[in-house]
Every structure is written in structure tokens, then in C-alpha cells.
Design an enzyme around this catalytic site. Structure first.
Site, PDB file in Angstrom:
ATOM      1  N   LYS A 102       0.837  -1.201   0.000  1.00 27.65           N
ATOM      2  CA  LYS A 102       0.000   0.000   0.000  1.00 27.65           C
ATOM      3  C   LYS A 102       0.875   1.256   0.000  1.00 27.65           C
ATOM      4  O   LYS A 102       2.045   1.216   0.411  1.00 27.65           O
ATOM      5  CB  LYS A 102      -0.875   0.026   1.259  1.00 27.65           C
ATOM      6  N   ARG A 133     -10.506 -11.244   1.142  1.00 27.82           N
ATOM      7  CA  ARG A 133     -11.352 -12.275   0.515  1.00 27.82           C
ATOM      8  C   ARG A 133     -10.691 -13.649   0.550  1.00 27.82           C
ATOM      9  O   ARG A 133     -11.382 -14.673   0.512  1.00 27.82           O
ATOM     10  CB  ARG A 133     -11.710 -11.861  -0.908  1.00 27.82           C
TER      11      ARG A 133
END
Length: 346
Positions: A83, A157
Site C-alpha cells: 500500500k 477475501r
């Protein structure tokens, strides 16, 4: 906060509550369960991953439970797909879903609601190192499906896939709700501080969530759970699924339909689309005895499922009537209320 510290904190605040059992699973257990998707995320960290399981037995023995699954990434750097450094410190709150379902269980137990509840939280850190999962790696989930990891920052996920399959296939809940700080996409659609996005296969479960949010001032907005979005998540050349599409749009919808594929009974190994005459005797008895709460997803033999993407409300920059600056703890209030409503109207 690490996975171990998270589990110790949960054990501490739940230890004196009756009818509550806390189980902390280790990596060896996850390996035995073949949770390759979950375990792939924590490879880059020296902190061991944990799988938290909590049971509240307030209902009758044999009653199907309400299942709550929470994302538990205690720090998310993005892994190899790292990130930007700006605001990365906020990623210590990426276990907000896990915190919410654990806190909701506390509230449910304190209220002594006459229902059974099971909570699961897959816990890990998503860091980068020489051991970390790399873009292009293929992992095998507990249900035997293969997933190409195109983006290691789409890790939520991956851990939820195994948690959803384990929870739904093991405990056969009447309703399953997962809560996760999952996508920036939901923030683009709904903004911040107001709504969590809800993706559900059940009109009735959605209506109960909507009412609960109104009562608690912890609001939800319904989003589409549509197989149309599955196309983007099956475009891998080397696996059954890919964890992130190549489109810049609709990632919240893509992620939601991806998760649904790992709920037992809603994928190709369950009973979706089958006539009741072809269901095995146990499932047929469930239908005739009315053990499946809702016939609207809810058609006869389907589990009620809702995915809550809470990325936009995980923290706030200012105090308000119900929240203080920082991590909000939402949507704990609404989950307690939905459990209360299930207990009252079951």
C-alpha cells in the site's frame, strides 16, 4: 495488535460469561483443514496466524445457529502489492470485522438471547518478506477450489473464503453474515461515516438488517449480489478464480460474489438450483420440519447469506453522537439487534 493478542483479549472479556466457549485454532489445525487460501496471507509475517472460534449456546440443543464471520487482519501492509505509506497506520484497524463479531457475541451473551450463535475470525498479518505470497501464486482453498493471487492487497477475501466454507459446511447455520473492511470501492460508492454496504441473497435478511440499522443508528445500504460480477473473478488462465479483477470498477460487487462462492450450499457443491426431490434425506427433513428459516433466498434449500463491507465506517475523523474519533467498532450494535430480532421472531 497481533493475532495472538487479539485472541487473548477476546478470551479475557468472554471468560466469565455462561454458555460461551472460546476455541483458538493454530496453523497446524488450519493446515489439516486444508485452508490454503487463509494460510497464504500470513506467510510474510513472523507472527503465527490464528483461527478464532466462539460458540454461544443460548438456544435449544440442535437448533441451527446464526453464524457471524469477521475479517481479522491485524495489520495489512498490502504484502508484495504494498500500500502507499500515507494512512497505512490505519491498517491496524483491518481486523474491524473480527472485532465487531466478537463484541457482538459478548452483547448477545450478556442479553442471554435464546439462540445459538457461532463466531469465526481468521486472524493474520499481511506483511512482505521473502516468505510472502507473490502475485501470480496459486493457492487451494478448503473447498478444493484454486485461486490465483493477482493482488496480495486483496487479502481479505482470501482469508474469508476458507472461514466462510468452514463455518457454513461445519455448523450448517440458518443465516450467515460476514463483516469485513474489504474494499475501497464501497467507499467510492457510499462515502464514509454513514453506511455499510450489504450484499445478500435474502430479501428478508436484508430487511431485518435494514431495520436493525435504523434502530441502532448504524445504517446499511443494499448493494447487488449478482452472478454477473462473477465473470471478472473467473478470468484466470491457471485457476478456478482470481482474487482481483483487472477492472478499476465494481470491486466491492466482484468481491462479494467471489465470497458467495465459498458459502456451502450456494456454490456448485451445494443444493442451489436443485429440485427438492433430489435433495438428500437430511436436507429434505430440514425443509419439511421448517428448520430453514427463510424460503426467499431463501427458496427452500438455500442458506441466508449477507456480506457486509464496512470499510467506509471502520473509523471516523471526529466525534459524533454514537462514535468517538478513531476506530468505531461498527456495526456491532446492529449485529446485536439483528440477533435479538431473530431470537424474538424465530
Amino acid at each position: 495488535m497481533t493475532p495472538t493478542i487479539f485472541t487473548e483479549n477476546v478470551k479475557s472479556f468472554l471468560k466469565d460469561l455462561p454458555k460461551v466457549e472460546v476455541i483458538v485454532r493454530d496453523e497446524k489445525w488450519a493446515e489439516e483443514k486444508k485452508m490454503g487460501s487463509f494460510l497464504s496471507v500470513g506467510r510474510g509475517s513472523n507472527e503465527p496466524s490464528k483461527f478464532l472460534e466462539i460458540h454461544y449456546k443460548g438456544g435449544k440443543e440442535g437448533d441451527k445457529p446464526l453464524a457471524l464471520v469477521g475479517k481479522g487482519v491485524t495489520f495489512d501492509s498490502g504484502g508484495i502489492s504494498i500500500k502507499p505509506s500515507k494512512h497505512m497506520s490505519e491498517m491496524k484497524i483491518d481486523m474491524g470485522g473480527g472485532a465487531a463479531v466478537s463484541a457482538a457475541l459478548y452483547g448477545i451473551a450478556k442479553l442471554e438471547l435464546p439462540i445459538n450463535v457461532v463466531v469465526t475470525v481468521p486472524l493474520c498479518e499481511n506483511l512482505l518478506s521473502g516468505h510472502a505470497t507473490k502475485p501470480g501464486d496459486v493457492v487451494i482453498a478448503m473447498n478444493g477450489k484454486s485461486i490465483e493471487v493477482d493482488d496480495t492487497d486483496a487479502e481479505g477475501r482470501l482469508i474469508l473464503a476458507d472461514a466462510l466454507y468452514y463455518t457454513s459446511s461445519t455448523f450448517k447455520p440458518h443465516s450467515l453474515i460476514d463483516i469485513a473492511t474489504l474494499t475501497y470501492s464501497i467507499m467510492a460508492g457510499l462515502g464514509t461515516d454513514k453506511y455499510s454496504g450489504v450484499f445478500s441473497n435474502s430479501d428478508k435478511l436484508w430487511e431485518e438488517l435494514f431495520k436493525a440499522g435504523k434502530i441502532t443508528n448504524d445504517h446499511f445500504w443494499r448493494m447487488p449480489l449478482d452472478d454477473f460480477y462473477l465473470k471478472a473473478m473467473t478470468k484466470s488462465d491457471v485457476a478456478d478464480y482470481i482474487n482481483c479483477s483487472d477492472s478499476d470498477y465494481g470491486d466491492a460487487c466482484n468481491a462479494a460474489i467471489f465470497l458467495k462462492e465459498f458459502v456451502y450450499g450456494l456454490s456448485d457443491e451445494g443444493t442451489v438450483g436443485k429440485d427438492i426431490t433430489f435433495i438428500d434425506k437430511e436436507k429434505k427433513d430440514d425443509v419439511t420440519k421448517g428448520n430453514i428459516i427463510d424460503k426467499d433466498a431463501d427458496e427452500i434449500n438455500k442458506i441466508r447469506y449477507a456480506h457486509i463491507d464496512m470499510a467506509g465506517i471502520m473509523n471516523t475523523s471526529e466525534d459524533s453522537c454514537c462514535d468517538v474519533k478513531g476506530a468505531t467498532g461498527r456495526p456491532t450494535r446492529s449485529i446485536i439487534e439483528i440477533a435479538r430480532r431473530i431470537a424474538v421472531y424465530k
